[in-house]
Design an enzyme around this catalytic site. Structure first.
Site, mmCIF file in Angstrom:
data_model
loop_
_atom_site.group_PDB
_atom_site.id
_atom_site.type_symbol
_atom_site.label_atom_id
_atom_site.label_comp_id
_atom_site.label_asym_id
_atom_site.label_seq_id
_atom_site.Cartn_x
_atom_site.Cartn_y
_atom_site.Cartn_z
ATOM 1 N N GLU A 1 -6.277 3.609 3.519
ATOM 2 C CA GLU A 1 -5.181 4.488 3.301
ATOM 3 C C GLU A 1 -5.219 5.227 1.613
ATOM 4 O OE1 GLU A 1 -1.286 3.255 6.322
ATOM 5 O OE2 GLU A 1 -1.185 1.870 4.045
ATOM 6 N N GLU B 1 -3.828 1.724 12.524
ATOM 7 C CA GLU B 1 -2.202 0.736 12.703
ATOM 8 C C GLU B 1 -1.374 1.618 13.360
ATOM 9 O OE1 GLU B 1 -1.454 -1.037 8.894
ATOM 10 O OE2 GLU B 1 -3.180 -0.782 8.256
#
Length: 583
Positions: free
Chosen positions: A158, A232
């Site tokens: 991320e 995710e």
């Protein structure tokens, strides 16, 4: 040997269309004797892959020390996954977030006062390259290109939510390649950060937990060709101290999963099985206010903290069945549980009086940070002498993260980072009184710019406007408790104290330690660190894995930082208490 390929239409495995049906399972949050059980339950739910991060801070606790055994035996975990017929998505970071202490970055990086983490700072990149070399060399046989289960490896984590330096990401990818990673690479970001965190020539994936069709459409608009994948798929959430236990309706989550699968996407469930932040390993968030994460990482996942299937397990299994064949067999049954009521803790030892037995003192002209003391987790006890008697004002520029203050061993107050507290008034009974400050690292920040999170007393410390210049620092990581001088007592020591008791077990099984009436501290069973407890909740029990127990006599040690119940008893129960819920 399996070979994963990425083409314009999607994934191919050995030339055949392939879809990841994956679930998060962090080996470092699960007792190693339970890995096989959790992996089997992943396959039985219909998954073909498991995903795991790699915590750099545990594997390389010091620059010259690398650990790859016991609960950190990642090669064994990969072998067990392969034996179960599961592939693996490997996420080695170097930064992992994961609500894990410091996002997995080792604390020793912060001994450099001006280091820039997750950047092209040469000191950081040199440390990353060394870590990858130590980690990936023994993992090469487990890559799919060599017949192992690891199909793909993630670049950073991320990163688009943190920065936009493509050259930094290129260095991370090149370092992985130099260390022998010859399977496909991928990045993951929330949809709004996708462009900032992606890398040319590397598969970009998205993270989300709702509005699946919309987010996948956004991903397709930004990536017209190639596989659709969510690395995710958030099916629950983590908890913080002082809030409610977060849950998500199983049917709602299953509908979102079905929607993603119907769109043809590959999915990694975050989490399939959350596990536990054993010991001091929980992270924290700091968006203008510091918020530490609780010990449990149950995450409201399909497998609960004890590895038992939840209603979400069945709902997800049914959703997967619409899109892929399921293994034969029923949903696994819950495991056996142990109950041991009213365990008395009959021996005690005050923490401050026995500090010399636990740590060598380090003298300094100012309080030293944990990083300067080469300490990762736990507490630091700072002490100095007060020159005058009477009222005094203590001012601390930065408390990281919770300071209990004592004068001649008597508690006079607490300063909490979470409450933005910096000053405390007290009275010194005499000239020469000892000022003691016990500081707890409640978890290094794991997200955002706050990851540069040094611990202890930082900045200026003043007493009545004057900075003391003679300090004693005692690092208390509490990795071993053999030196604690326990003695039988019916009275409760003043201030923080260790308490010990024993209990009998006929046949070990999972259980939950309940500390009703206790305030705040940590617990160990047979030397195994269960984690933190705190009466503010929401979590009000600690998971005890069956493998840490033994037939016969077992030992429980509790470090209570404030005041426990007068009777000093605890219970082991068959069910957890994670607190009142919030959807």
């Amino acid at each position: 040997m399996p070979e994963l390929q990425i083409d314009k239409a999607g994934f191919l495995l050995d030339g055949q269309p392939f879809r990841f049906l994956s679930g998060g399972l962090h080996y470092f949050r699960v007792h190693p004797d339970q890995w096989r059980d959790r992996l089997r339950k992943a396959r039985l739910m219909g998954l073909n892959t498991v995903e795991t991060y790699v915590p750099w801070n545990l594997h390389q606790p010091r620059p010259d020390r690398f650990v790859l055994d016991g609960g950190l035996d990642l090669p064994r975990f990969l072998e067990l996954a392969a034996a179960e017929g599961l592939y693996v998505l490997l996420r080695p970071g170097p930064y992992i977030c994961a609500e894990w202490e410091g996002g997995g970055l080792p604390s020793w990086l912060l001994t450099e006062p001006d280091i820039r983490l997750r950047s092209r700072d040469p000191r950081f990149l040199a440390a990353v390259d060394d870590f990858f070399d130590r980690l990936l060399t023994p993992l090469r046989p487990h890559l799919a290109s060599r017949g192992g289960p690891v199909l793909a490896v993630q670049v950073e984590n991320e990163y688009g939510a943190y920065g936009d330096d493509t050259a930094y990401l290129e260095h991370i990818a090149d370092s992985l390649r130099r260390c022998g990673v010859d399977v496909p690479l991928f990045t993951c970001d929330q949809p709004v950060d996708l462009e900032r965190g992606s890398l040319p020539g590397v598969l970009a994936t998205a993270n989300f937990g709702s509005r699946s069709a919309r987010h996948l459409a956004d991903l397709r608009a930004q990536r017209p060709e190639g596989p659709l994948m969510t690395t995710e798929f958030w099916l629950g959430w983590f908890d913080r101290w002082g809030a409610r236990h977060v849950v998500r309706d199983p049917d709602d989550a299953a509908r979102e999963l079905d929607e993603a699968l119907a769109a043809g996407a590959s999915v990694n469930l975050y989490m399939f099985h959350g596990g536990t932040n054993f010991g001091f390993t929980n992270g924290a968030n700091d968006k203008h206010t510091y918020r530490p994460t609780v010990t449990s990482y149950d995450y409201d996942a399909p497998l609960d903290e004890a590895g038992d299937p939840t209603p979400k397990y069945t709902a997800f299994r049914d959703a997967i069945a619409k899109h892929a064949p399921l293994p034969a067999g029923p949903v696994p049954a819950p495991g056996a549980k142990l109950t041991v009521p009213t365990v008395a803790l009959t021996e005690s030892a005050g923490l401050l009086p026995c500090a010399d037995a636990l740590a060598e003192p380090v003298d300094s002209r100012r309080p030293l940070t944990m990083e300067e003391l080469e300490q990762d987790f736990g507490f630091v006890l700072y002490e100095t002498t007060l020159p005058l008697r009477g009222p005094a004002l203590l001012e601390i520029e930065h408390v990281r993260d919770r300071a209990q203050v004592f004068v001649d061993g008597q508690p006079v107050g607490v300063l909490e980072r979470e409450n933005h507290e910096h000053a405390l008034a007290f009275t010194a009974p005499r000239a020469g009184s000892v000022l003691s400050i016990l500081v707890e690292n409640q978890g290094r920040v794991n997200y955002g710019q706050g990851i540069h999170d040094r611990k202890g007393l930082l900045g200026t410390v003043l007493v009545d406007g004057v900075a003391p210049t003679a300090w004693t620092n005692r690092p208390l990581p509490l990795t071993a408790l053999e030196a604690v001088p326990f003695s039988a007592t019916t009275s409760t020591p003043v201030g923080p104290a260790f308490h010990r008791g024993t209990f009998e077990v006929t046949e070990p099984a999972d259980t939950f330690l309940h500390l009703d009436g206790w305030t705040k501290g940590n617990a160990w069973v047979n030397g195994f660190p269960l984690g933190r407890y705190w009466s503010r909740g929401p979590q009000r029990s600690l998971y005890v894995p069956a493998p840490v127990l033994r037939s016969g006599t077992n030992e429980l040690v509790v470090l209570e930082l404030h005041a426990g119940p007068r009777a000093r008893t605890v219970d082991f129960r068959a069910t957890p208490d994670l607190g009142p819920t919030e959807e």
